[in-house]
Design a protein around this motif. Structure first.
Motif, short mmCIF file in Angstrom:
data_model
loop_
_atom_site.label_atom_id
_atom_site.label_comp_id
_atom_site.label_asym_id
_atom_site.label_seq_id
_atom_site.Cartn_x
_atom_site.Cartn_y
_atom_site.Cartn_z
N UNK A 170 0.84 -1.21 0.00
CA UNK A 170 0.00 0.00 0.00
C UNK A 170 0.87 1.26 0.00
N UNK A 171 1.94 1.24 0.78
CA UNK A 171 2.85 2.40 0.82
C UNK A 171 3.51 2.62 -0.53
N UNK A 172 3.91 1.51 -1.20
CA UNK A 172 4.53 1.63 -2.51
C UNK A 172 3.57 2.26 -3.52
N UNK A 173 2.30 1.79 -3.54
CA UNK A 173 1.32 2.35 -4.46
C UNK A 173 1.02 3.81 -4.12
N UNK A 174 0.93 4.12 -2.83
CA UNK A 174 0.67 5.50 -2.42
C UNK A 174 1.78 6.43 -2.87
N UNK A 193 1.37 9.53 -5.36
CA UNK A 193 1.71 10.88 -4.90
C UNK A 193 2.74 11.54 -5.82
N UNK A 194 3.58 10.72 -6.43
CA UNK A 194 4.64 11.25 -7.27
C UNK A 194 4.28 11.28 -8.76
N UNK A 195 3.04 11.00 -9.09
CA UNK A 195 2.71 10.97 -10.51
C UNK A 195 2.59 12.37 -11.07
N UNK A 196 2.85 12.47 -12.34
CA UNK A 196 2.82 13.74 -13.05
C UNK A 196 1.47 13.87 -13.74
N UNK A 197 0.93 15.08 -13.78
CA UNK A 197 -0.37 15.30 -14.41
C UNK A 197 -0.37 14.89 -15.88
N UNK A 198 0.79 14.93 -16.51
CA UNK A 198 0.85 14.54 -17.93
C UNK A 198 0.65 13.03 -18.10
N UNK A 199 0.75 12.26 -17.00
CA UNK A 199 0.51 10.82 -17.07
C UNK A 199 -0.98 10.48 -17.12
N UNK A 205 -0.05 5.45 -16.01
CA UNK A 205 0.64 5.47 -14.72
C UNK A 205 1.20 4.06 -14.50
N UNK A 206 2.50 3.96 -14.45
CA UNK A 206 3.12 2.65 -14.32
C UNK A 206 3.62 2.39 -12.91
#
Length: 122
Positions: free
Chosen positions: A59-63, A67-73, A96-97
Protein backbone atom coordinates in the motif's frame (compact mmCIF):
# COMPACT_ATOMS: atom_id res chain seq x y z
CA UNK A 1 -55.51 -43.29 14.86
CA UNK A 2 -56.73 -41.29 17.74
CA UNK A 3 -55.57 -37.79 18.62
CA UNK A 4 -53.00 -38.94 21.20
CA UNK A 5 -51.34 -41.34 18.75
CA UNK A 6 -51.25 -38.62 16.11
CA UNK A 7 -49.70 -36.20 18.61
CA UNK A 8 -47.05 -38.81 19.50
CA UNK A 9 -46.36 -39.40 15.80
CA UNK A 10 -45.99 -35.65 15.14
CA UNK A 11 -43.57 -35.27 18.06
CA UNK A 12 -41.50 -38.25 16.86
CA UNK A 13 -41.35 -36.80 13.34
CA UNK A 14 -40.32 -33.39 14.71
CA UNK A 15 -37.57 -35.03 16.76
CA UNK A 16 -36.41 -36.97 13.70
CA UNK A 17 -36.45 -33.77 11.64
CA UNK A 18 -34.28 -32.00 14.23
CA UNK A 19 -31.77 -34.86 14.21
CA UNK A 20 -31.63 -34.83 10.40
CA UNK A 21 -31.26 -31.03 10.39
CA UNK A 22 -28.38 -31.24 12.87
CA UNK A 23 -26.71 -33.92 10.72
CA UNK A 24 -27.15 -31.77 7.61
CA UNK A 25 -25.65 -28.73 9.38
CA UNK A 26 -22.65 -30.81 10.45
CA UNK A 27 -22.12 -32.14 6.91
CA UNK A 28 -22.38 -28.60 5.49
CA UNK A 29 -19.72 -27.40 7.94
CA UNK A 30 -17.47 -30.32 6.99
CA UNK A 31 -17.97 -29.49 3.31
CA UNK A 32 -17.05 -25.85 3.92
CA UNK A 33 -13.86 -26.89 5.73
CA UNK A 34 -12.96 -29.36 2.97
CA UNK A 35 -13.49 -26.72 0.27
CA UNK A 36 -11.29 -24.25 2.17
CA UNK A 37 -8.58 -26.89 2.58
CA UNK A 38 -8.78 -27.70 -1.14
CA UNK A 39 -8.49 -24.01 -2.06
CA UNK A 40 -5.45 -23.65 0.23
CA UNK A 41 -3.76 -26.92 -0.82
CA UNK A 42 -0.20 -26.27 -1.95
CA UNK A 43 -0.22 -22.61 -0.97
CA UNK A 44 2.59 -21.39 1.28
CA UNK A 45 1.37 -20.47 4.73
CA UNK A 46 2.18 -17.09 6.27
CA UNK A 47 1.04 -15.52 9.51
CA UNK A 48 -1.63 -12.83 9.69
CA UNK A 49 0.99 -10.40 11.02
CA UNK A 50 3.31 -11.05 8.09
CA UNK A 51 0.44 -10.71 5.59
CA UNK A 52 -0.60 -7.44 7.25
CA UNK A 53 2.95 -6.06 7.13
CA UNK A 54 3.26 -7.12 3.49
CA UNK A 55 0.01 -5.37 2.58
CA UNK A 56 1.14 -2.24 4.44
CA UNK A 57 4.36 -2.14 2.41
CA UNK A 58 2.52 -2.70 -0.89
CA UNK A 59 0.00 0.00 0.00
CA UNK A 60 2.85 2.40 0.82
CA UNK A 61 4.53 1.63 -2.51
CA UNK A 62 1.32 2.35 -4.46
CA UNK A 63 0.67 5.50 -2.42
CA UNK A 64 4.16 6.83 -3.13
CA UNK A 65 3.71 6.11 -6.83
CA UNK A 66 0.39 7.94 -6.93
CA UNK A 67 1.71 10.88 -4.90
CA UNK A 68 4.64 11.25 -7.27
CA UNK A 69 2.71 10.97 -10.51
CA UNK A 70 2.82 13.74 -13.05
CA UNK A 71 -0.37 15.30 -14.41
CA UNK A 72 0.85 14.54 -17.93
CA UNK A 73 0.51 10.82 -17.07
CA UNK A 74 -3.26 11.24 -16.78
CA UNK A 75 -5.68 11.27 -19.70
CA UNK A 76 -8.55 13.43 -18.47
CA UNK A 77 -11.92 13.81 -20.20
CA UNK A 78 -14.35 16.61 -19.43
CA UNK A 79 -17.95 17.07 -20.45
CA UNK A 80 -20.79 19.51 -20.04
CA UNK A 81 -23.57 18.51 -17.67
CA UNK A 82 -27.29 19.18 -18.07
CA UNK A 83 -26.96 22.33 -16.00
CA UNK A 84 -24.18 23.64 -18.33
CA UNK A 85 -21.47 22.95 -15.78
CA UNK A 86 -18.17 21.42 -16.79
CA UNK A 87 -17.81 17.96 -15.27
CA UNK A 88 -14.93 15.56 -14.99
CA UNK A 89 -16.15 12.45 -16.83
CA UNK A 90 -13.12 10.19 -16.86
CA UNK A 91 -9.54 9.95 -15.65
CA UNK A 92 -7.56 7.31 -17.54
CA UNK A 93 -4.57 6.21 -15.46
CA UNK A 94 -3.35 3.51 -17.83
CA UNK A 95 -0.18 5.53 -18.43
CA UNK A 96 0.64 5.47 -14.72
CA UNK A 97 3.12 2.65 -14.32
CA UNK A 98 4.04 0.73 -11.23
CA UNK A 99 7.61 -0.39 -11.39
CA UNK A 100 7.97 -4.15 -11.09
CA UNK A 101 11.31 -3.61 -9.36
CA UNK A 102 9.60 -1.68 -6.54
CA UNK A 103 7.13 -4.50 -6.01
CA UNK A 104 9.92 -7.09 -6.04
CA UNK A 105 11.78 -5.03 -3.43
CA UNK A 106 8.74 -5.17 -1.15
CA UNK A 107 8.54 -8.96 -1.47
CA UNK A 108 12.28 -9.33 -0.85
CA UNK A 109 11.85 -7.61 2.52
CA UNK A 110 9.57 -10.45 3.62
CA UNK A 111 10.69 -13.50 1.63
CA UNK A 112 13.89 -15.23 0.51
CA UNK A 113 13.05 -15.47 -3.18
CA UNK A 114 14.79 -18.22 -5.14
CA UNK A 115 14.96 -18.91 -8.85
CA UNK A 116 12.90 -21.95 -9.78
CA UNK A 117 16.10 -23.80 -10.68
CA UNK A 118 17.53 -23.14 -7.20
CA UNK A 119 14.42 -24.44 -5.45
CA UNK A 120 14.36 -27.57 -7.68
CA UNK A 121 17.93 -28.44 -6.67
CA UNK A 122 17.37 -28.06 -2.92
Amino acid sequence: MDKENLQTKVEALQDNLKVKHDELTEVQEQLTVARRELADAGKPVISCDLAGNLMDQIEEMFSETLLNLCASDLDVEFGIGYDNRIELENVDMSNVGFCRHDLEAVFEVFFAIQDDEESDNS
